[in-house]
Design a protein around this motif. Structure first.
Motif, PDB file in Angstrom:
ATOM      1  N   GLY A   1       0.731   5.066  -0.100  1.00 16.77           N
ATOM      2  CA  GLY A   1      -0.033   6.505   0.024  1.00 16.77           C
ATOM      3  C   GLY A   1       0.199   7.508  -0.896  1.00 16.77           C
ATOM      4  O   GLY A   1       1.534   7.703  -1.357  1.00 16.77           O
TER       5      GLY A   1
ATOM      6  N   GLU B   1       0.973  -1.129   0.004  1.00 21.01           N
ATOM      7  CA  GLU B   1      -0.136  -0.160  -0.041  1.00 21.01           C
ATOM      8  C   GLU B   1       0.866   1.322  -0.110  1.00 21.01           C
ATOM      9  O   GLU B   1       1.745   1.399   1.032  1.00 21.01           O
ATOM     10  CB  GLU B   1      -0.833   0.039   1.309  1.00 21.01           C
TER      11      GLU B   1
ATOM     12  N   SER C   1      -4.882   8.891   6.529  1.00 26.01           N
ATOM     13  CA  SER C   1      -4.147   7.949   5.583  1.00 26.01           C
ATOM     14  C   SER C   1      -3.530   9.052   4.319  1.00 26.01           C
ATOM     15  O   SER C   1      -3.849  10.148   4.312  1.00 26.01           O
ATOM     16  CB  SER C   1      -5.191   7.138   5.045  1.00 26.01           C
TER      17      SER C   1
ATOM     18  N   GLU D   1       1.230   5.918   3.460  1.00 26.34           N
ATOM     19  CA  GLU D   1       1.586   4.679   3.903  1.00 26.34           C
ATOM     20  C   GLU D   1       2.445   4.202   3.090  1.00 26.34           C
ATOM     21  O   GLU D   1       2.592   4.567   1.968  1.00 26.34           O
ATOM     22  CB  GLU D   1       0.577   3.524   3.900  1.00 26.34           C
TER      23      GLU D   1
ATOM     24  N   VAL E   1      -2.945   4.438  -2.172  1.00 26.60           N
ATOM     25  CA  VAL E   1      -4.088   4.717  -1.049  1.00 26.60           C
ATOM     26  C   VAL E   1      -4.323   6.371  -1.018  1.00 26.60           C
ATOM     27  O   VAL E   1      -3.446   7.120  -1.162  1.00 26.60           O
ATOM     28  CB  VAL E   1      -3.315   4.396   0.262  1.00 26.60           C
TER      29      VAL E   1
END
Lengths: 220, 126
Positions: B34, B32, B109, B112, B67
């Motif tokens: 970000g 994942e 978020s 990440e 993400v």
């Protein structure tokens, strides 16, 4: 032979954060306030730390970590100002991380220190993502980088509590508008403090010193 | 800009898990990433391939899952922000609460670099 799927959930940046927290706790135990000094190559990071060491050295214990591709040159400069310094040669790495700083802290006389300057690698991009365990993040840009340097690198200004526009005495010569740079900083991060400084004229240096002293943690 | 060191970090995490599970080969990694990190997925995949050469992770597929940023605001708003048709820099410049306009909401978020799960080939009945 068969296939399995394993849930891992290991975040590289979170792991760095956890280590940074550990560094911060160690610094807190010794009553040391750490400043992560970031900025482009040639923006004046080393010089502003030297100025602070000269102005504050008689009343506070000051130490430094000099991070660079070849860190010994800056480390020698700090040592000439009686600042105990650990050079961190990052080799090909473009930023410091909490792990590198953890080992540097082992080599500093934390008992004697009140203020620690961690000079990051000259770069406005990569250091943004990595906490080191510092208490305050400072970004320095100089007018000679062009007065669009701030708007080109917004993220780092989002993460700092102080932004310094340095070398404002030569703004005219390099055709840069220092006030525009300050405006850009404040537009990107309304909560940041912004200063204009020049070693040559002394402009803003008092405010730089005040910022450091005003943000020191309560002492032991 | 530091894709190489991130690739090294991912490699070490995955290799550790692979060795613990006596994997013969790692088939794929779900990572994942970000949208507010300074990591370019194409460069990251390239670096990962280079780092993994000659190891258990050679020929491993690195699936980068983007993400989107999410925020939590003082006004009570929690959730996504509009990221459509925005460049990376516009996204950062215009990061604000969509409900009350607060320009400094807390990011929950979007930053990440998370090795979420790993698929691997193992011997025996493990």
């Amino acid at each position: 032979m068969h296939d399995i799927r394993v849930e891992v959930g290991f975040d590289i940046l979170q792991a760095n954060e956890a280590l940074a927290e550990k560094n911060r706790a160690l610094l807190d135990d010794f009553g040391v306030t750490a400043f992560n000094i970031m900025g482009a190559i040639g923006s004046g990071k080393t010089t502003l730390i030297e100025l602070a060491a000269d102005r504050l050295g008689d009343r506070h214990g000051i130490g430094a970590i000099a991070g660079d591709i070849v860190a010994d040159i800056d480390a020698e400069r700090f040592k000439r100002h009686n600042v105990p310094t650990v050079p961190l040669n990052t080799g090909k790495e473009c930023h410091l991380d909490a792990h590198l700083v953890e080992h540097a802290l082992e080599r500093l006389p934390l008992d004697d220190l009140d203020i620690l300057f961690i000079e990051n690698v000259g770069n406005l991009i990569c250091p943004t993502d990595y906490s080191l365990g510092e208490h305050h993040r400072v970004v320095i840009v100089s007018v000679s980088e062009g007065d669009d340097i701030v708007e080109k690198h917004p993220m780092i200004f989002k993460t700092c509590s102080l932004a310094i526009v340095n070398k404002v005495d030569i703004a005219k010569a390099v055709n840069a508008d220092a006030d525009k740079m300050v405006d850009d900083v404040l537009r990107i991060n309304p909560r940041i403090k912004a200063l204009k400084t020049s070693k040559t004229t002394g402009e803003g240096v008092d405010d730089w010193i005040k910022f450091i002293e005003g943000n020191m943690n309560v002492h032991r | 800009m530091h894709e190489y060191s991130v690739a090294m970090g991912v490699y070490e995490v995955v290799l550790n898990v692979a060795l613990k599970n006596n994997a013969a080969r790692v088939i794929s990694v779900d990572l994942e990433l970000g949208e507010l990190t300074h990591i370019n997925p194409v460069q990251l995949s390239f670096c990962f391939e280079a780092v993994a050469k000659g190891s258990l992770l050679e020929r491993t597929d690195l699936n980068v899952i983007k993400v989107a940023p999410e925020i939590r605001c003082k006004c009570g708003y929690e959730g996504s922000i509009n990221t459509e048709q925005q460049t990376f820099y516009d996204l950062i410049l215009n990061l604000r609460c969509p409900k009350c306009g607060n320009p400094a909401p807390e990011l929950t978020s979007g930053r990440e670099i998370n090795v979420r799960d790993i698929k691997m080939e193992v011997d025996g009945n493990a």
